[in-house]
Design a protein around this motif. Structure first.
Motif, PDB file in Angstrom:
ATOM      1  N   MET A   1     -16.281  -7.243   7.454  1.00  0.00           N
ATOM      2  CA  MET A   1     -15.450  -7.168   6.132  1.00  0.00           C
ATOM      3  C   MET A   1     -14.964  -5.699   6.059  1.00  0.00           C
ATOM      4  N   THR A   2     -13.567  -5.832   5.544  1.00  0.00           N
ATOM      5  CA  THR A   2     -12.915  -4.434   5.118  1.00  0.00           C
ATOM      6  C   THR A   2     -12.798  -4.392   3.785  1.00  0.00           C
ATOM      7  N   GLY A   3     -12.980  -5.232   2.929  1.00  0.00           N
ATOM      8  CA  GLY A   3     -12.635  -4.738   1.442  1.00  0.00           C
ATOM      9  C   GLY A   3     -11.201  -4.589   1.081  1.00  0.00           C
ATOM     10  N   LEU A   4     -10.276  -5.029   2.222  1.00  0.00           N
ATOM     11  CA  LEU A   4      -8.882  -5.157   1.893  1.00  0.00           C
ATOM     12  C   LEU A   4      -8.399  -6.493   2.055  1.00  0.00           C
ATOM     13  N   PRO A   5      -7.292  -7.119   1.326  1.00  0.00           N
ATOM     14  CA  PRO A   5      -6.724  -8.393   1.523  1.00  0.00           C
ATOM     15  C   PRO A   5      -6.384  -8.795   2.895  1.00  0.00           C
ATOM     16  N   GLN A   6      -6.731  -9.857   3.465  1.00  0.00           N
ATOM     17  CA  GLN A   6      -6.560 -10.429   4.606  1.00  0.00           C
ATOM     18  C   GLN A   6      -5.194 -10.904   4.727  1.00  0.00           C
ATOM     19  N   THR A   7      -4.275 -10.110   4.226  1.00  0.00           N
ATOM     20  CA  THR A   7      -2.882 -10.581   4.031  1.00  0.00           C
ATOM     21  C   THR A   7      -2.010  -9.498   4.302  1.00  0.00           C
ATOM     22  N   GLU A   8      -0.719  -9.776   4.447  1.00  0.00           N
ATOM     23  CA  GLU A   8      -0.017  -8.565   4.599  1.00  0.00           C
ATOM     24  C   GLU A   8       0.000  -7.278   3.501  1.00  0.00           C
ATOM     25  N   LEU A   9      -0.157  -6.247   3.820  1.00  0.00           N
ATOM     26  CA  LEU A   9      -0.244  -5.246   2.945  1.00  0.00           C
ATOM     27  C   LEU A   9       0.908  -4.508   2.659  1.00  0.00           C
ATOM     28  N   LEU A  10       1.083  -3.943   1.631  1.00  0.00           N
ATOM     29  CA  LEU A  10       2.421  -3.118   1.141  1.00  0.00           C
ATOM     30  C   LEU A  10       3.663  -3.860   1.230  1.00  0.00           C
ATOM     31  N   PRO A  11       3.605  -5.126   0.966  1.00  0.00           N
ATOM     32  CA  PRO A  11       4.966  -5.848   1.054  1.00  0.00           C
ATOM     33  C   PRO A  11       6.149  -5.297   0.384  1.00  0.00           C
ATOM     34  N   ALA A  12       5.849  -4.651  -0.602  1.00  0.00           N
ATOM     35  CA  ALA A  12       7.023  -4.017  -1.280  1.00  0.00           C
ATOM     36  C   ALA A  12       7.485  -2.754  -0.698  1.00  0.00           C
ATOM     37  N   HIS A  13       7.013  -2.371   0.194  1.00  0.00           N
ATOM     38  CA  HIS A  13       7.475  -1.229   0.906  1.00  0.00           C
ATOM     39  C   HIS A  13       7.849  -1.446   2.651  1.00  0.00           C
ATOM     40  N   PRO A  14       8.675  -2.392   2.708  1.00  0.00           N
ATOM     41  CA  PRO A  14       9.099  -2.555   4.181  1.00  0.00           C
ATOM     42  C   PRO A  14       9.716  -1.422   4.990  1.00  0.00           C
ATOM     43  N   VAL A  15       9.315  -1.205   6.064  1.00  0.00           N
ATOM     44  CA  VAL A  15      10.082  -0.161   6.950  1.00  0.00           C
ATOM     45  C   VAL A  15      10.851  -0.781   7.968  1.00  0.00           C
ATOM     46  N   ALA A  16      10.050  -1.710   8.865  1.00  0.00           N
ATOM     47  CA  ALA A  16      10.670  -2.461   9.859  1.00  0.00           C
ATOM     48  C   ALA A  16      10.245  -3.874  10.185  1.00  0.00           C
ATOM     49  N   ARG A  17      11.055  -4.622  10.854  1.00  0.00           N
ATOM     50  CA  ARG A  17      10.890  -5.841  11.384  1.00  0.00           C
ATOM     51  C   ARG A  17      11.406  -6.025  12.490  1.00  0.00           C
ATOM     52  N   ALA A  18      10.914  -6.132  13.605  1.00  0.00           N
ATOM     53  CA  ALA A  18      11.423  -5.824  15.018  1.00  0.00           C
ATOM     54  C   ALA A  18      10.840  -6.803  16.132  1.00  0.00           C
ATOM     55  N   THR A 161     -21.208   0.572   5.223  1.00  0.00           N
ATOM     56  CA  THR A 161     -22.141   1.596   4.800  1.00  0.00           C
ATOM     57  C   THR A 161     -21.561   1.554   2.938  1.00  0.00           C
ATOM     58  N   PRO A 162     -22.562   1.804   2.010  1.00  0.00           N
ATOM     59  CA  PRO A 162     -22.155   1.831   0.696  1.00  0.00           C
ATOM     60  C   PRO A 162     -21.087   2.866   0.683  1.00  0.00           C
ATOM     61  N   ALA A 163     -21.030   4.173   1.158  1.00  0.00           N
ATOM     62  CA  ALA A 163     -19.761   5.138   0.997  1.00  0.00           C
ATOM     63  C   ALA A 163     -18.650   4.691   1.337  1.00  0.00           C
ATOM     64  N   ALA A 164     -18.730   3.971   2.636  1.00  0.00           N
ATOM     65  CA  ALA A 164     -17.350   3.555   3.551  1.00  0.00           C
ATOM     66  C   ALA A 164     -16.819   2.371   2.301  1.00  0.00           C
ATOM     67  N   ARG A 165     -17.809   1.470   1.800  1.00  0.00           N
ATOM     68  CA  ARG A 165     -17.269   0.419   0.943  1.00  0.00           C
ATOM     69  C   ARG A 165     -16.723   0.931  -0.383  1.00  0.00           C
ATOM     70  N   SER A 166     -16.967   2.059  -0.735  1.00  0.00           N
ATOM     71  CA  SER A 166     -16.611   2.755  -1.849  1.00  0.00           C
ATOM     72  C   SER A 166     -14.998   3.273  -1.508  1.00  0.00           C
ATOM     73  N   TRP A 167     -15.164   3.970  -0.514  1.00  0.00           N
ATOM     74  CA  TRP A 167     -13.706   4.383   0.060  1.00  0.00           C
ATOM     75  C   TRP A 167     -12.793   3.301   0.263  1.00  0.00           C
ATOM     76  N   LEU A 168     -13.171   2.108   0.738  1.00  0.00           N
ATOM     77  CA  LEU A 168     -12.204   1.087   0.948  1.00  0.00           C
ATOM     78  C   LEU A 168     -11.721   0.726  -0.281  1.00  0.00           C
ATOM     79  N   GLU A 169     -12.486   0.711  -1.436  1.00  0.00           N
ATOM     80  CA  GLU A 169     -12.060   0.329  -2.861  1.00  0.00           C
ATOM     81  C   GLU A 169     -11.078   1.359  -3.535  1.00  0.00           C
ATOM     82  N   VAL A 170     -11.091   2.487  -3.006  1.00  0.00           N
ATOM     83  CA  VAL A 170      -9.975   3.389  -3.396  1.00  0.00           C
ATOM     84  C   VAL A 170      -8.711   2.939  -2.454  1.00  0.00           C
ATOM     85  N   LEU A 171      -8.741   2.774  -1.280  1.00  0.00           N
ATOM     86  CA  LEU A 171      -7.752   2.379  -0.361  1.00  0.00           C
ATOM     87  C   LEU A 171      -6.977   1.077  -1.145  1.00  0.00           C
ATOM     88  N   ALA A 172      -7.901   0.238  -1.352  1.00  0.00           N
ATOM     89  CA  ALA A 172      -7.277  -1.119  -2.157  1.00  0.00           C
ATOM     90  C   ALA A 172      -6.561  -0.883  -3.363  1.00  0.00           C
TER      91      ALA A 172
END
Length: 335
Positions: A1-18, A161-172
């Motif tokens: 588990m990453t704690g992040l959505p298992q989908t495309e992230l940041l879709p409102a900020h496309p840089v490239a499709r190639a 780890t608990p600290a990593a899960r908390s950090w992932l919540e910040v990234l989410a």
């Protein structure tokens, strides 16, 4: 588990499709750093996707390759963390053992070392880049002293780890707010605070040559430093204070500041700041013209950018809604 959505992230900020290798290479170089890109499976479309957002010293990007590829760099100027969202990737920093990144495991890269990545077909990662100077400054603020040597992280990151899960919540939170129109990443004060959380969270979550120092008891904060911190908050609550910037202003470590506030006031410095800001909002609403004032505008001036959380905190402190204060319908409570 990453704690992040298992989908495309940041879709409102496309840089490239190639599908073109040169186009894909140029986009990643422009966003992150110079590198080599080799397609390992010519029978599969490259189908590279890159979405990315930059917030001060932090760049966060969603990078996916449809085919198996190999990436290499000579060295990096900053710190990098690659967190798989889907699929797997074998990653190596310098001469360290390879990291087989996948569910529950990320890879960490240090500046000044080459990197070698074997990206599995269909693998997507949240690729985080943090400027070296800002990470080292944040570490100095946490410690309250200059660094004796460059920070060195272990290259494998356990995301469970608990600290990593908390950090992932910040990234989410970063990912959600970056894609939200008017989200907190678009406001300088809130973005500065979020950047500090991202960097400090990594320092606390990932083992390094400074971990023992970071987790050791902090020296007690001198009372005069805490009094000065309170004065700064009371005099300028609208400034984009973070625990790091406040600690730097009063010449103590972040941990000493946090422990001192907890000991003397019963709450962390940022909670104290929020309390002061709530009082300023209340005072402004209490004398404002209801016909020419918006609650959202007053709240935003004092750093409250999420209407739901602001309303909840306000009601908890004052026993009523901001609209009731604006229209003079309830007394001040909890001041």
């Amino acid at each position: 588990m990453t704690g992040l959505p298992q989908t495309e992230l940041l879709p409102a900020h496309p840089v490239a499709r190639a599908n073109d290798v040169d186009e894909a290479h140029e986009a990643v170089t422009r966003t992150y750093l110079p590198h080599r890109l080799e397609v390992l499976d010519r029978g599969t479309d490259l189908d590279m996707r890159l979405n990315a957002v930059r917030m001060g010293a932090v760049t966060a990007g969603y990078l996916r390759y449809g085919s198996a590829v190999r990436l290499g760099t000579v060295d990096a100027g900053g710190y990098h963390v690659n967190i798989p969202v889907t699929g797997r990737c074998e990653q190596r920093c310098g001469a360290s053992e390879p990291v087989f990144a996948g569910p529950g495991r990320a890879a960490v890269f240090m500046p000044g070392h080459p990197a070698d990545l074997r990206w599995g077909a269909g693998c997507a990662q949240l690729c985080l880049m943090i400027e070296r100077h800002e990470l080292e400054l944040e570490l100095e603020r946490q410690l309250g002293r200059p660094l004796g040597e460059r920070p060195r992280f272990t290259t494998t990151m356990d995301l469970d780890t608990p600290a990593a899960r908390s950090w992932l919540e910040v990234l989410a939170l970063l990912e959600r707010e970056a894609d939200r129109p008017g989200g907190i990443t678009h406001h300088p004060a809130a973005a500065a605070h979020l950047q500090s959380l991202v960097i400090a969270g990594l320092l606390l979550a990932q083992p390094s040559n400074y971990s023992d120092h970071l987790h050791a008891p902090a020296a007690p904060a001198p009372p005069r430093a805490l009094r000065r911190a309170v004065e700064l908050i009371e005099d300028e609550p609208g400034l984009p204070w973070t625990s790091s910037t406040l600690a730097r202003e009063v010449s103590i470590s972040v941990r000493a500041l946090q422990e001192g506030f907890q000991r003397w006031f019963g709450l962390p410095p940022m909670a104290y700041l929020r309390d002061v800001r709530l009082t300023r909002v209340h005072d402004e609403l209490a004398v404002a013209d209801p016909d020419g004032t918006t609650i959202a505008g007053v709240a935003a001036r004092w750093g409250f950018l999420h209407a739901g959380r602001f309303s909840t905190a306000y009601r908890r402190k004052f026993g009523g809604l901001p609209s009731e204060t604006l229209h003079g319908r309830h007394p001040a409570k909890g001041r």
